[in-house]
Write a protein that holds these residues in place. Structure first.
Motif, short mmCIF file in Angstrom:
data_model
loop_
_atom_site.label_atom_id
_atom_site.label_comp_id
_atom_site.label_asym_id
_atom_site.label_seq_id
_atom_site.Cartn_x
_atom_site.Cartn_y
_atom_site.Cartn_z
N ASN A 137 -11.78 13.70 -6.81
CA ASN A 137 -10.51 13.04 -6.49
C ASN A 137 -9.69 12.65 -7.71
N LEU A 138 -10.20 12.99 -8.90
CA LEU A 138 -9.48 12.68 -10.13
C LEU A 138 -8.23 13.55 -10.21
N LEU A 139 -7.11 12.94 -10.61
CA LEU A 139 -5.86 13.70 -10.76
C LEU A 139 -5.81 14.34 -12.14
N HIS A 140 -5.48 15.62 -12.17
CA HIS A 140 -5.23 16.29 -13.44
C HIS A 140 -3.92 15.73 -14.00
N VAL A 142 -1.59 16.65 -15.93
CA VAL A 142 -0.40 17.50 -16.04
C VAL A 142 -0.06 18.11 -14.68
N ARG A 143 -1.04 18.70 -14.03
CA ARG A 143 -0.80 19.37 -12.75
C ARG A 143 -0.53 18.40 -11.61
N ARG A 144 -1.02 17.16 -11.74
CA ARG A 144 -0.87 16.13 -10.70
C ARG A 144 -1.47 16.59 -9.38
N GLN A 145 -2.55 17.35 -9.47
CA GLN A 145 -3.37 17.72 -8.32
C GLN A 145 -4.77 17.20 -8.59
N THR A 146 -5.53 16.97 -7.50
CA THR A 146 -6.91 16.55 -7.74
C THR A 146 -7.71 17.73 -8.29
N ILE A 147 -8.81 17.38 -8.97
CA ILE A 147 -9.69 18.42 -9.50
C ILE A 147 -10.24 19.27 -8.35
N SER A 148 -10.53 18.63 -7.21
CA SER A 148 -10.99 19.37 -6.04
C SER A 148 -9.93 20.36 -5.56
N GLN A 149 -8.67 19.95 -5.52
CA GLN A 149 -7.59 20.87 -5.12
C GLN A 149 -7.49 22.04 -6.10
N LEU A 150 -7.63 21.76 -7.39
CA LEU A 150 -7.57 22.82 -8.39
C LEU A 150 -8.71 23.82 -8.18
N TRP A 151 -9.91 23.29 -7.87
CA TRP A 151 -11.05 24.18 -7.64
C TRP A 151 -10.83 25.01 -6.37
N GLN A 152 -10.34 24.38 -5.31
CA GLN A 152 -10.13 25.12 -4.06
C GLN A 152 -9.11 26.25 -4.25
N ALA A 153 -8.16 26.07 -5.16
CA ALA A 153 -7.13 27.08 -5.40
C ALA A 153 -7.55 28.08 -6.50
N PHE A 154 -8.71 27.85 -7.12
CA PHE A 154 -9.13 28.67 -8.24
C PHE A 154 -9.46 30.09 -7.77
N SER A 155 -8.93 31.08 -8.47
CA SER A 155 -9.06 32.46 -7.99
C SER A 155 -10.41 33.09 -8.28
#
Length: 166
Positions: A137-140, A142-155
Motif C-alpha cells: 500500500n506504499l505510494l511510489h 513519483v508515480r503516485r500509485q501503490t507498489i501493489s498497483q505498480l506490480w499488478q500493471a508490471f508487464s
C-alpha cells in the motif's frame, strides 16, 4: 530530543549471487545491529541481469534510520565492502552483497551519487515484486500509485522469479 534528526523509513533492495544465503544473512544481521528491527520481504531467486552469471537471491528490507540518504548510502557501501563486494569489476557482474536504497520516505532525489526512488522499482521484477510483498500500500513518490498497483500493471511478472526460503 530536538537536536536529533527525525526517523526516516528506507526500503533497501538486497541481492547476492556469490554464497548468496550466507552473505545475505550476514548483511541482514549487520543491518539489524545498526538499525534495530529490519522487516523483510520474501526472497526470490532470479536470473542474473546484464551478464551471464549464477542466479541471484533478492529481497527487500525496511529500516528506520536517522541517517540522511547520502550517509545511508555511504554506510551501505561500507557494509557491501565489508562482505567482499568488489568495485574494480564491470557494473553487471557477480556480487557477494548488493544493497541499494530503493525508497527513502517519499523523497525524490536525483543526483550523480544517488537516485531515489530507484528506477529499478519500475523496471525490474526482482525489485518490484518483493517490494510489493513488503509494502503493497506504499505510494511510489513519483508515480503516485501503490507498489501493489505498480506490480499488478508490471508487464514482465514471470521474469524467471522463484520464491525461495532463506
Amino acid at each position: 530530543d530536538k537536536d536529533k534528526p527525525a526517523m526516516s523509513t528506507a526500503y533497501l533492495g538486497i541481492g547476492s549471487n556469490i554464497d548468496a544465503r550466507a552473505n545475505i544473512a550476514a548483511g541482514i544481521a549487520d543491518l539489524r545491529e545498526a538499525f534495530g528491527e529490519v522487516a523483510l520481504s520474501p526472497a526470490y531467486r532470479a536470473p542474473a541481469v546484464g551478464f551471464a552469471g549464477n542466479d541471484f537471491i533478492n529481497l527487500v528490507a525496511r529500516i528506520e534510520t536517522r541517517l540522511a540518504p547520502l550517509e545511508l548510502r555511504r554506510f551501505l557501501h561500507a557494509l557491501e565492502d565489508h562482505h567482499g563486494r568488489r568495485r574494480d569489476v564491470p557494473k553487471y557482474s557477480d556480487r557477494t552483497l548488493d544493497i541499494d536504497i530503493l525508497l527513502y520516505d517519499d523523497l525524490y532525489l536525483l543526483s550523480p551519487e544517488l537516485e531515489i526512488p530507484r528506477d529499478e522499482i519500475l523496471t525490474v521484477a526482482h525489485v518490484l515484486r518483493p517490494l510489493a510483498d513488503l509494502a503493497p500500500n506504499l505510494l511510489h513518490p513519483v508515480r503516485r500509485q501503490t507498489i501493489s498497483q505498480l506490480w499488478q500493471a508490471f508487464s514482465d511478472q514471470d521474469a524467471g522469479l522463484a520464491s525461495i526460503e532463506l
